[in-house]
Motif scaffolding. Structure first.
Motif, mmCIF file in Angstrom:
data_model
loop_
_atom_site.group_PDB
_atom_site.id
_atom_site.type_symbol
_atom_site.label_atom_id
_atom_site.label_comp_id
_atom_site.label_asym_id
_atom_site.label_seq_id
_atom_site.Cartn_x
_atom_site.Cartn_y
_atom_site.Cartn_z
ATOM 1 N N VAL A 164 0.826 -1.206 0.000
ATOM 2 C CA VAL A 164 0.000 0.000 0.000
ATOM 3 C C VAL A 164 0.863 1.260 0.000
ATOM 4 O O VAL A 164 0.340 2.361 -0.100
ATOM 5 C CB VAL A 164 -1.016 0.053 1.163
ATOM 6 C CG1 VAL A 164 -1.982 -1.112 1.092
ATOM 7 C CG2 VAL A 164 -0.335 0.128 2.502
ATOM 8 N N GLY A 165 2.171 1.097 0.105
ATOM 9 C CA GLY A 165 3.079 2.231 0.003
ATOM 10 C C GLY A 165 3.519 2.839 1.316
ATOM 11 O O GLY A 165 4.156 3.896 1.324
ATOM 12 N N LEU A 166 3.204 2.199 2.437
ATOM 13 C CA LEU A 166 3.665 2.710 3.729
ATOM 14 C C LEU A 166 5.190 2.651 3.754
ATOM 15 O O LEU A 166 5.785 1.643 3.395
ATOM 16 C CB LEU A 166 3.077 1.871 4.867
ATOM 17 C CG LEU A 166 3.221 2.445 6.275
ATOM 18 C CD1 LEU A 166 2.365 3.703 6.420
ATOM 19 C CD2 LEU A 166 2.806 1.417 7.313
ATOM 20 N N ARG A 167 5.794 3.760 4.132
ATOM 21 C CA ARG A 167 7.262 3.818 4.156
ATOM 22 C C ARG A 167 7.719 4.742 5.272
ATOM 23 O O ARG A 167 6.935 5.522 5.811
ATOM 24 C CB ARG A 167 7.804 4.310 2.814
ATOM 25 C CG ARG A 167 7.388 5.734 2.475
ATOM 26 C CD ARG A 167 8.038 6.238 1.189
ATOM 27 N NE ARG A 167 7.546 7.548 0.803
ATOM 28 C CZ ARG A 167 7.928 8.694 1.346
ATOM 29 N NH1 ARG A 167 8.834 8.698 2.316
ATOM 30 N NH2 ARG A 167 7.431 9.844 0.939
ATOM 31 N N ALA A 168 8.995 4.644 5.605
ATOM 32 C CA ALA A 168 9.577 5.520 6.625
ATOM 33 C C ALA A 168 9.716 6.935 6.057
ATOM 34 O O ALA A 168 9.799 7.112 4.841
ATOM 35 C CB ALA A 168 10.944 4.990 7.042
ATOM 36 N N VAL A 169 9.736 7.923 6.936
ATOM 37 C CA VAL A 169 9.988 9.299 6.524
ATOM 38 C C VAL A 169 11.379 9.346 5.899
ATOM 39 O O VAL A 169 12.288 8.630 6.318
ATOM 40 C CB VAL A 169 9.888 10.233 7.759
ATOM 41 C CG1 VAL A 169 10.404 11.629 7.449
ATOM 42 C CG2 VAL A 169 8.458 10.300 8.251
ATOM 43 N N CYS A 170 11.550 10.193 4.899
ATOM 44 C CA CYS A 170 12.836 10.284 4.212
ATOM 45 C C CYS A 170 13.938 10.725 5.174
ATOM 46 O O CYS A 170 13.667 11.297 6.228
ATOM 47 C CB CYS A 170 12.749 11.242 3.026
ATOM 48 S SG CYS A 170 12.634 12.993 3.464
ATOM 49 N N THR A 171 15.162 10.470 4.791
ATOM 50 C CA THR A 171 16.318 10.898 5.588
ATOM 51 C C THR A 171 16.591 12.378 5.301
ATOM 52 O O THR A 171 16.088 12.939 4.324
ATOM 53 C CB THR A 171 17.569 10.088 5.222
ATOM 54 O OG1 THR A 171 17.902 10.373 3.848
ATOM 55 C CG2 THR A 171 17.351 8.586 5.402
ATOM 56 N N ALA A 172 17.422 12.983 6.131
ATOM 57 C CA ALA A 172 17.817 14.382 5.904
ATOM 58 C C ALA A 172 18.507 14.519 4.552
ATOM 59 O O ALA A 172 18.269 15.486 3.817
ATOM 60 C CB ALA A 172 18.728 14.853 7.035
ATOM 61 N N GLU A 173 19.321 13.550 4.200
ATOM 62 C CA GLU A 173 20.023 13.582 2.907
ATOM 63 C C GLU A 173 19.020 13.559 1.750
ATOM 64 O O GLU A 173 19.142 14.317 0.789
ATOM 65 C CB GLU A 173 20.986 12.391 2.812
ATOM 66 C CG GLU A 173 21.835 12.384 1.565
ATOM 67 C CD GLU A 173 22.798 11.202 1.520
ATOM 68 O OE1 GLU A 173 23.114 10.768 0.403
ATOM 69 O OE2 GLU A 173 23.220 10.728 2.593
ATOM 70 N N GLN A 174 18.020 12.679 1.846
ATOM 71 C CA GLN A 174 16.993 12.623 0.809
ATOM 72 C C GLN A 174 16.186 13.927 0.775
ATOM 73 O O GLN A 174 15.841 14.422 -0.296
ATOM 74 C CB GLN A 174 16.055 11.434 1.052
ATOM 75 C CG GLN A 174 16.715 10.091 0.850
ATOM 76 C CD GLN A 174 15.884 8.947 1.426
ATOM 77 O OE1 GLN A 174 15.211 9.096 2.446
ATOM 78 N NE2 GLN A 174 15.944 7.795 0.757
ATOM 79 N N GLY A 175 15.907 14.485 1.940
ATOM 80 C CA GLY A 175 15.173 15.738 2.014
ATOM 81 C C GLY A 175 15.920 16.872 1.338
ATOM 82 O O GLY A 175 15.332 17.673 0.599
ATOM 83 N N ASN A 176 17.231 16.939 1.564
ATOM 84 C CA ASN A 176 18.045 17.962 0.899
ATOM 85 C C ASN A 176 18.065 17.747 -0.610
ATOM 86 O O ASN A 176 18.075 18.702 -1.384
ATOM 87 C CB ASN A 176 19.456 17.979 1.475
ATOM 88 C CG ASN A 176 19.490 18.580 2.865
ATOM 89 O OD1 ASN A 176 18.758 19.525 3.165
ATOM 90 N ND2 ASN A 176 20.320 18.032 3.724
ATOM 91 N N GLY A 177 18.026 16.475 -1.028
ATOM 92 C CA GLY A 177 17.953 16.167 -2.458
ATOM 93 C C GLY A 177 16.647 16.651 -3.077
ATOM 94 O O GLY A 177 16.622 17.107 -4.227
ATOM 95 N N ILE A 178 15.569 16.598 -2.312
ATOM 96 C CA ILE A 178 14.269 17.094 -2.799
ATOM 97 C C ILE A 178 14.350 18.604 -2.996
ATOM 98 O O ILE A 178 13.870 19.137 -4.005
ATOM 99 C CB ILE A 178 13.129 16.707 -1.836
ATOM 100 C CG1 ILE A 178 12.898 15.198 -1.859
ATOM 101 C CG2 ILE A 178 11.850 17.473 -2.152
ATOM 102 C CD1 ILE A 178 12.463 14.628 -3.205
ATOM 103 N N PHE A 179 14.977 19.317 -2.054
ATOM 104 C CA PHE A 179 15.155 20.763 -2.219
ATOM 105 C C PHE A 179 15.931 21.063 -3.499
ATOM 106 O O PHE A 179 15.597 21.972 -4.254
ATOM 107 C CB PHE A 179 15.881 21.375 -1.016
ATOM 108 C CG PHE A 179 14.960 21.853 0.062
ATOM 109 C CD1 PHE A 179 14.081 22.904 -0.162
ATOM 110 C CD2 PHE A 179 14.974 21.262 1.312
ATOM 111 C CE1 PHE A 179 13.227 23.356 0.838
ATOM 112 C CE2 PHE A 179 14.128 21.707 2.318
ATOM 113 C CZ PHE A 179 13.250 22.756 2.078
ATOM 114 N N GLU A 180 16.981 20.275 -3.757
ATOM 115 C CA GLU A 180 17.779 20.474 -4.976
ATOM 116 C C GLU A 180 16.939 20.234 -6.224
ATOM 117 O O GLU A 180 17.028 20.983 -7.195
ATOM 118 C CB GLU A 180 18.998 19.552 -4.973
ATOM 119 C CG GLU A 180 20.057 19.943 -3.969
ATOM 120 C CD GLU A 180 21.190 18.938 -3.865
ATOM 121 O OE1 GLU A 180 21.377 18.121 -4.803
ATOM 122 O OE2 GLU A 180 21.889 18.950 -2.831
ATOM 123 N N SER A 181 16.101 19.185 -6.204
ATOM 124 C CA SER A 181 15.272 18.893 -7.378
ATOM 125 C C SER A 181 14.221 19.983 -7.594
ATOM 126 O O SER A 181 13.893 20.310 -8.730
ATOM 127 C CB SER A 181 14.616 17.510 -7.264
ATOM 128 O OG SER A 181 13.532 17.527 -6.363
#
Length: 170
Positions: free
Chosen positions: A55-72
Motif C-alpha cells: 500500500v506504500g507505507l514507508r519511513a519518513v525520508c532521511t535528511a540527505e533525501q530531504g536535501n535532495g528534494i530541495f535540490e530537485s
C-alpha cells in the motif's frame, strides 16, 4: 517492519505516527495491523502489517533525501513551460503521482504546478492539488530535517518567489 512511535508516510495522506501494532480477527482470520495516526488531520488508519509495503507505507525520508528534494525543486532545467496539455490528463497524472507516496513524485507535482502557475492562472482543481502536494512535502521535510513545517514552506516559497509574484499580479 515499523515500530510504535516511528514516523511513517502513507501515500496521499502524509506523515503519520505508528501508535501501536495490534492483532485483530477480521472475517475469521487473525491479522496484525499498524495503527497509524496521520499527523495533519488526526485520522487513524489500520494498515495490515503483511500488506504495508504494497500500500506504500514507508519511513519518513532521511535528511540527505530531504536535501535532495530541495535540490530537485530548485532545478528548473527540465521544465519547458506550460504546453496547453489537456487539464484532465494532467490532473490524472498528478493525482496518480500524489497517490504513489513517493516523495520525488510529490515534488514533481509541486514544482510543475508552481511553474505552470507562472504562465496561466491555476484552476480550482490545480490549486487543490498544489496545496495537497505542498502539505505532503513540507510536513515530511520538516520531520526529516528537524524544522517546522512553516519554515520549510517558506523556504519553498522563497525558491519560487519569481513565480508566486507573477501569480499574485494576475
Amino acid at each position: 517492519m515499523f515500530t510504535p512511535d516511528q514516523l511513517v508516510v502513507y501515500p496521499a495522506q502524509g506523515v503519520g505516527k505508528v501508535e501501536r501494532i495490534e492483532r485483530q480477527t477480521i472475517g475469521g482470520a487473525e491479522a496484525e495491523f499498524y495503527i497509524v495516526r496521520i499527523l495533519s488531520n488526526n485520522v487513524t488508519l489500520m494498515v495490515p502489517v503483511r500488506n504495508a509495503v504494497n500500500v506504500g507505507l514507508r519511513a519518513v525520508c532521511t535528511a540527505e533525501q530531504g536535501n535532495g528534494i530541495f535540490e530537485s525543486l530548485a532545478d528548473r532545467s527540465g521544465f519547458t513551460g506550460y504546453t496547453g496539455q489537456n487539464w484532465n490528463r494532467r490532473y490524472r497524472e498528478y493525482s496518480e503521482k500524489l497517490k504513489s507516496g513517493e516523495l520525488g513524485d510529490v515534488a514533481y507535482v509541486l514544482k510543475e504546478l508552481l511553474l505552470i502557475g507562472k504562465d496561466k492562472e491555476l484552476s480550482f482543481g490545480e490549486r487543490r492539488l498544489l496545496e495537497q502536494a505542498m502539505g505532503l512535502i513540507t510536513l515530511e521535510l520538516a520531520h526529516a530535517l528537524g524544522k517546522k513545517q512553516q519554515e520549510v514552506q517558506t523556504e519553498i516559497e522563497e525558491m519560487f518567489a519569481d513565480v508566486l509574484a507573477t501569480q499574485e499580479k494576475s
